[in-house]
Design an enzyme around this catalytic site. Structure first.
Site: not given
Length: 327
Positions: A52, A257
């Site tokens: 991510n 993220d």
């Protein structure tokens, strides 16, 4: 500037429960929980913290080196990441195991209950960061994200030994590691990432007070959800950066993220930390408005508009030159 991102590579199975977890839990029976939640939506998406974060950096024009272990089902995911600017040459692909699985259910209050199956991630300790650095060029910084604990410890030790600045991001693995491991992962980090709950858990796991931790790291970045982000450094007052607001929260998975992607990008561009955190907040809100952790798109105009609306026109103007290539 090369950034090496170590950590999990996974497939996310994201479900939505149209009620509240709290209404299903009986306080007096928490030691014997047996519940089934009937979800009304399922999305199968690509995920894993390292993938991510690398994806976000790729969208911003970097060529991040993804360092992690994936399974024999990785081919399609590999193509997706490479198409979005991620260097996957350092990914270890297992001959026998499947890529890790993250199964998460979110209720109407955005609370989440999740289970993570490691799968091929068990092979991550076999990855040699020093060898990867030699093949891809020494990274300017290494993020050590949630992964097999032995891999996290090995990557941290290697990065310190080779003199690479470390961003420590133990996140979900704090629940698994012991005191010595927690201390090894964060001691000497240039940046330390946690959310608010993980911050408290890190203090409990390390046995170090906040001040002790700040004496051992450069900057401790704590994400606070809709309250934004706190940046703490030893001997200085905490800096609070407000979140970029939105009225269209669809799925919170992956927002943290995306924040890390933006913050690390700003750091690589040598921006002040407040400016880097603002970009991170803008990216986090972009992810909140989509289902899945890698289904969002970035444009320069959208990012600058979000920053303008939240932090003012002067801040937006300072972002425009570096973000002009984002499309």
């Amino acid at each position: 500037m090369r950034i090496a991102v170590t950590g999990s590579i996974a497939t996310d199975h994201l479900m939505v429960f149209p009620g509240r977890f709290a209404e299903q839990l009986i306080k007096e029976q928490l030691e014997r929980v047996s519940l089934s939640f009937l979800a009304d939506r399922l999305e199968v998406r690509r995920g894993g913290v390292a993938a991510n974060i690398s994806f976000g950096l790729g969208l911003l024009g970097f060529d991040p080196v993804l360092v992690g272990a994936a399974g024999l089902d990785f081919a399609e995911y590999d193509s997706w990441l490479r198409a979005h600017g991620v260097d996957t040459s350092a990914v270890r692909v297992s001959d026998t195991l499947h890529t890790a699985r993250f199964v998460c259910t979110t209720d109407q209050d955005q609370n989440q209950i999740a289970t993570f199956y490691a799968g091929a991630m068990a092979e991550a300790p076999r990855i040699d960061l020093a060898e990867i650095a030699g093949l891809t060029g020494g990274p300017a910084l290494v993020l050590v994200g949630a992964d097999d604990p032995d891999a996290m410890l090995r990557h941290t030790a290697t990065a310190h030994r080779l003199g690479f600045p470390v961003a420590a991001d133990p996140s979900q693995q704090l629940a698994r590691i012991d005191r010595d491991q927690a201390r090894q992962l964060v001691d000497g980090a240039r940046w330390l990432f946690t959310n608010e709950y993980e911050a408290a858990l890190l203090i409990e796991r390390t046995g170090w007070a906040k001040e002790d931790l700040l004496d051992r790291v450069g900057t401790w970045i704590t994400t606070l959800g809709e309250a934004g982000v706190s940046l703490a450094s030893s001997g200085a007052p905490d800096l609070r950066v407000p979140a970029v607001p939105t009225e269209r929260i669809i799925d919170p998975t992956g927002a943290g993220d995306a924040f890390r992607s933006g913050f690390l990008a700003g750091t690589a561009w040598e921006w002040p930390q407040e400016q880097a955190a603002r970009l991170g907040c803008a990216m986090a809100t972009t992810v909140l408005e989509s289902v899945g952790t890698q289904e969002y798109k970035l444009t320069s105009s959208d990012l600058v508009a979000r920053i303008d609306q939240t932090y003012g026109s002067d801040a937006a103007q300072s972002f425009e030159p570096q973000l002009a290539h984002v499309s």
